[in-house]
Design an enzyme around this catalytic site. Structure first.
Site, mmCIF file in Angstrom:
data_model
loop_
_atom_site.group_PDB
_atom_site.id
_atom_site.type_symbol
_atom_site.label_atom_id
_atom_site.label_comp_id
_atom_site.label_asym_id
_atom_site.label_seq_id
_atom_site.Cartn_x
_atom_site.Cartn_y
_atom_site.Cartn_z
ATOM 1 N N ASN A 50 0.831 -1.215 0.000
ATOM 2 C CA ASN A 50 0.000 0.000 0.000
ATOM 3 C C ASN A 50 0.861 1.258 0.000
ATOM 4 O O ASN A 50 0.581 2.220 -0.720
ATOM 5 C CB ASN A 50 -0.896 0.042 1.245
ATOM 6 C CG ASN A 50 -2.083 -0.898 1.145
ATOM 7 O OD1 ASN A 50 -2.328 -1.482 0.094
ATOM 8 N ND2 ASN A 50 -2.823 -1.049 2.222
ATOM 9 N N ARG A 378 -11.022 -4.090 -14.404
ATOM 10 C CA ARG A 378 -9.881 -4.960 -14.082
ATOM 11 C C ARG A 378 -10.322 -6.397 -14.285
ATOM 12 O O ARG A 378 -11.385 -6.791 -13.804
ATOM 13 C CB ARG A 378 -9.474 -4.809 -12.611
ATOM 14 C CG ARG A 378 -8.952 -3.447 -12.229
ATOM 15 C CD ARG A 378 -8.375 -3.470 -10.816
ATOM 16 N NE ARG A 378 -8.284 -2.139 -10.219
ATOM 17 C CZ ARG A 378 -7.324 -1.270 -10.482
ATOM 18 N NH1 ARG A 378 -6.377 -1.574 -11.337
ATOM 19 N NH2 ARG A 378 -7.305 -0.085 -9.886
ATOM 20 N N ARG A 408 -5.617 1.988 -13.187
ATOM 21 C CA ARG A 408 -4.247 2.156 -12.712
ATOM 22 C C ARG A 408 -3.568 0.831 -12.359
ATOM 23 O O ARG A 408 -4.132 0.010 -11.643
ATOM 24 C CB ARG A 408 -4.234 3.068 -11.487
ATOM 25 C CG ARG A 408 -2.811 3.387 -11.052
ATOM 26 C CD ARG A 408 -2.793 4.417 -9.969
ATOM 27 N NE ARG A 408 -3.040 5.755 -10.482
ATOM 28 C CZ ARG A 408 -3.749 6.668 -9.832
ATOM 29 N NH1 ARG A 408 -4.311 6.384 -8.692
ATOM 30 N NH2 ARG A 408 -3.915 7.873 -10.336
ATOM 31 N N HIS A 438 -15.648 3.236 -14.708
ATOM 32 C CA HIS A 438 -15.432 2.429 -13.511
ATOM 33 C C HIS A 438 -16.688 1.600 -13.206
ATOM 34 O O HIS A 438 -16.701 0.804 -12.288
ATOM 35 C CB HIS A 438 -15.103 3.391 -12.347
ATOM 36 C CG HIS A 438 -14.649 2.716 -11.091
ATOM 37 N ND1 HIS A 438 -15.414 2.690 -9.948
ATOM 38 C CD2 HIS A 438 -13.510 2.043 -10.784
ATOM 39 C CE1 HIS A 438 -14.761 2.036 -8.997
ATOM 40 N NE2 HIS A 438 -13.601 1.639 -9.475
ATOM 41 N N TYR A 471 -12.187 -9.799 -2.245
ATOM 42 C CA TYR A 471 -12.904 -8.535 -2.016
ATOM 43 C C TYR A 471 -14.365 -8.832 -1.716
ATOM 44 O O TYR A 471 -14.971 -9.675 -2.363
ATOM 45 C CB TYR A 471 -12.868 -7.654 -3.278
ATOM 46 C CG TYR A 471 -11.536 -7.076 -3.669
ATOM 47 C CD1 TYR A 471 -10.337 -7.577 -3.169
ATOM 48 C CD2 TYR A 471 -11.470 -6.017 -4.566
ATOM 49 C CE1 TYR A 471 -9.117 -7.037 -3.547
ATOM 50 C CE2 TYR A 471 -10.248 -5.471 -4.954
ATOM 51 C CZ TYR A 471 -9.081 -5.982 -4.444
ATOM 52 O OH TYR A 471 -7.885 -5.450 -4.826
ATOM 53 N N ARG A 567 -14.305 1.969 4.757
ATOM 54 C CA ARG A 567 -13.082 1.198 4.957
ATOM 55 C C ARG A 567 -11.839 2.087 5.047
ATOM 56 O O ARG A 567 -11.017 1.941 5.915
ATOM 57 C CB ARG A 567 -12.901 0.204 3.807
ATOM 58 C CG ARG A 567 -11.644 -0.628 3.944
ATOM 59 C CD ARG A 567 -11.345 -1.449 2.712
ATOM 60 N NE ARG A 567 -10.510 -0.729 1.785
ATOM 61 C CZ ARG A 567 -10.706 -0.669 0.476
ATOM 62 N NH1 ARG A 567 -11.743 -1.274 -0.049
ATOM 63 N NH2 ARG A 567 -9.901 -0.004 -0.319
ATOM 64 N N HIS A 595 -15.216 -3.929 -0.025
ATOM 65 C CA HIS A 595 -15.201 -3.211 -1.304
ATOM 66 C C HIS A 595 -16.603 -2.842 -1.788
ATOM 67 O O HIS A 595 -16.756 -2.103 -2.746
ATOM 68 C CB HIS A 595 -14.495 -4.123 -2.332
ATOM 69 C CG HIS A 595 -14.074 -3.436 -3.588
ATOM 70 N ND1 HIS A 595 -14.690 -3.669 -4.796
ATOM 71 C CD2 HIS A 595 -13.102 -2.532 -3.840
ATOM 72 C CE1 HIS A 595 -14.104 -2.934 -5.731
ATOM 73 N NE2 HIS A 595 -13.133 -2.232 -5.182
#
Length: 707
Positions: A50, A378, A408, A438, A471, A567, A595
């Site tokens: 992270n 993704r 990204r 997204h 997730y 979160r 998530h």
């Protein structure tokens, strides 16, 4: 809405400082003695990975702002320079705590559990040293590229995130000055090297220690004066002038190469690195002292994730959760038939992601399916969804896929898939200029006896079968006409910029989603002012949009009860007298990464509940294509309410945000021990058992299938 008085900087926390606090909560899991040891080393590895991303993106972008002379203050009233200074202090503290955790807590516990990590090659016993040297000759030496720096050889380009050993050397002849040499620790080799030991113990040494021990073999005519490990982090924030980029695909490929060589943002060096060596690195990498991190231990703790994967330590890990079948979809069923019976909610990873993959597979093979349209943000390395889409195109169906090239760190992956899909005959759209797509939506158009029917999957997560095991996300499968019509409009908008006159069920960013959220929050405020019970529960990853926070403050002062489950980043401050007394914020950091985005509004008793791909962040609401979708079936609304209620009762993994910005674990005195994630694992298993039990009571008459 008259919320400007709530725009005062004192009511907001800086987003970057809030993120550091989030990473600190993950570090807290690594320090929690109630968690199995190998889970703790996994959490420590996550904090390291992270931090890498945080430096490459967030710190880098603040540096860019400072370099460009940008002085604008953020919502918490800080300039980019002030943010960098505040961050520098916190980041050094956090890195220090990471290594204290590693050296003082986890290493001794690993040793007690029968696994020794050799700290330095100097500690090796004679036989071990001989083994390591042989290992170097046969496995490592052929892969290495030693680099010298002199008048004919300039300082080499050091790759982003690569681990290196820098050394100062002198000619064996004794003539000449100190020279700098370096070698990259190859990432293609395993960083954890097991040593031969007798008995039940295990012993490992890190690759860089073996290389350092054998440095003299790489520079034969030199004496090694000193050798130290170092690692750099570069600016990896891609800047793409999309309007100028004739071919977005080529432009992104070009920028990806630059990511390896961007400006150096951080330099990690071994503690007690020779000052002369450090001076060379500082000069050549043009880096200031504040960005140098002396490290007491191995650089780049992400190797701990590999250690987590070592066999033989299952007793030191949590029992793995196997994602359970979805009771609404019996094995081998026709998904379209089941969806026609009613909407189906999927809760990953408690329930398997398989129905989503099967939805596309069945659509690819079904002769009555005319078209499949999907957004991909993704996907996994070997994605079954990509394979099914390619198959569908080969079967002659209309397949349109929006591949977001700007996802990204997945740009490279997505370019490969985009090309493969095009070859298979799919119509591929590469995102929209200036916006990231997204949203997570799939539309299947099917010819049926009573006409055309549209089946839709909407989700809060990615179409990634790998992350769907890690997730927590929500998916909805439906063939409601209103959602089907809106789904068609979404894809027409993405492929042809045509915008419908009105929408039936879905709300889209960047067009109307923010206004929709502000309206829903404002409606609760109006109910409260009129003396009705008013309540908002919102679960998301991050909250940092100033207009949304101001609207929440206004609703709170009107008497709306607001419970937030966030979160990560939260720029809102709860518990401020006269502003946010009615707001609570909790963060759950557990075995799975939280998530899902779920939004509940009391609405004067006529409860509404939504899911979305969007957080309450400016980028989601203003610069991305996002979807908010309503969950309308009463039974599914109850399921979502249950998820929210259990998370609000979590006493083991929840941290509660205090008015001073500090997160504290829930005070458990007199409360039942509840871990929401464990509750959902258990419930998913029980739902399957219940279904089996019910099936056992029925007498089955097998259907005759005619080929």
């Amino acid at each position: 809405m008259g919320v400007n008085k709530y725009h005062d900087a004192k009511y907001y926390t800086n987003r970057e400082l809030s993120w550091i606090s989030f990473n600190q909560r993950i570090l807290g899991e690594a320090r929690d003695k109630n968690i199995p040891l190998f889970e703790r080393i996994k959490f420590l590895s996550i904090t390291a990975s992270n931090l890498d991303e945080f430096f490459m993106i967030r710190v880098a972008s603040l540096k860019d702002m400072v370099n460009a002379g940008y002085q604008k203050r953020d919502i918490a009233g800080m300039t980019p320079q002030e943010q960098l200074e505040a961050l520098g202090e916190k980041l050094h503290e956090q890195v220090h705590l990471q290594y204290t955790t590693y050296n003082r807590i986890l290493l001794p516990l690993l040793e007690q559990s029968g696994l020794t990590v050799v700290k330095s090659h100097e500690e090796l016993e004679e036989q071990e040293a001989a083994y390591v040297d042989r290992y170097f000759e046969s496995n490592i030496y052929p892969v290495l590229t030693p680099m010298a720096v002199d008048s004919s050889r300039p300082f080499p380009l050091i790759r982003n995130k690569s681990l290196n050993i820098g050394a100062l050397v002198t000619k064996k002849s004794g003539k000449g000055e100190l020279e700098f040499v370096t070698v990259q620790v190859p990432s293609v080799l395993s960083r954890i090297v097991p040593l031969p030991v007798k008995g039940g113990q295990k012993k490992v040494i890190l690759l860089e220690e073996i290389i350092e021990r054998n440095m003299h073999k790489l520079f034969l005519n030199y004496d090694i004066v000193c050798a130290h490990h170092f690692r750099i982090m570069r600016n990896a924030d891609l800047t793409i002038e999309e309007e100028e980029a004739a071919d977005l695909l080529k432009e992104i490929e070009k920028q990806l190469k630059k990511r390896q060589w961007g400006e150096v943002i951080r330099l990690e060096v071994e503690k007690d690195t020779d000052k002369r060596l450090l001076k060379i690195l500082r000069k050549e990498l043009s880096i200031e002292d504040k960005a140098i991190y002396p490290i007491d231990g191995p650089l780049d703790l992400t190797f701990l994730m590999k250690m987590y994967g070592m066999e033989g330590y299952e007793h030191l890990k949590n029992a793995p959760h196997v994602p359970q079948p979805v009771p609404a979809f019996p094995a081998g069923c026709d998904l379209f038939e089941e969806i026609r019976k009613g909407d189906v909610l999927l809760h990953h990873p408690y329930q398997t992601f398989a129905p989503v993959v099967n939805f596309i597979r069945q659509a690819a093979e079904d002769p009555d399916v005319l078209a499949i349209k999907q957004t991909l943000y993704r996907v996994s390395g070997n994605s079954p969804i990509i394979a099914a889409l390619a198959q569908a195109a080969e079967n002659g169906k209309q397949v349109s896929v929006l591949v977001e090239l700007k996802a990204r760190f997945d740009e490279e992956n997505n370019i490969v898939w985009a090309r493969m899909l095009e070859k298979a005959g799919c119509h591929v759209i590469y995102g929209l200029v200036g916006l990231k797509t997204h949203s997570k939506i799939t539309l299947v158009v099917r010819k049926e006896e009573d006409g055309i029917r549209r089946y839709v999957h909407l989700g809060t997560g990615n179409y990634n079968d790998a992350t769907a095991k890690l997730y927590t996300d929500i998916g909805l499968m439906t063939c409601r006409e209103t959602i089907g019509e809106d789904a068609t409009a979404v894809f027409n908008m993405l492929s042809g910029y045509s915008e419908p006159l009105h929408w039936h069920a879905l709300s889209l960013a960047p067009l109307w989603l923010k206004d929709r959220f502000l309206y829903l929050i404002g409606r609760e405020r109006d109910y409260a002012l009129a003396g009705h019970e008013a309540h908002i529960i919102a679960k998301m990853n991050s909250l940092c949009d100033q207009d949304v926070i101001a609207a929440l403050y206004e609703a709170s002062t009107a008497g709306v009860k607001i419970e937030l489950i966030i979160r990560g980043i939260c720029c809102l401050k709860p518990g401020i007298a006269g502003v946010s007394e009615n707001i609570t914020v909790r963060s759950i950091v557990g075995n799975f990464l939280e998530h899902s985005r779920i939004f509940y509004f009391e609405n004067g008793g006529d409860r509404e509940i939504y899911c979305s791909s969007a957080d309450w962040m400016p980028r989601n609401l203003e610069r991305r294509v996002e979807i908010l979708f309503p969950v309308e079936a009463d039974e599914l609304k109850q399921e979502l309410m249950h998820i929210l209620e259990v998370q609000l009762k979590d006493t083991l993994k929840a941290h509660v945000l205090q008015p001073d910005g500090i997160y504290e674990k829930v005070d458990r005195r007199g409360k039942e021990a509840i871990c929401a994630q464990e509750v959902f694992c258990q419930e998913a298993r029980e739902a399957v058992d219940k279904k089996k039990e019910e099936a056992g009571r029925r007498v089955f008459i097998p259907e005759m299938h005619h080929e």
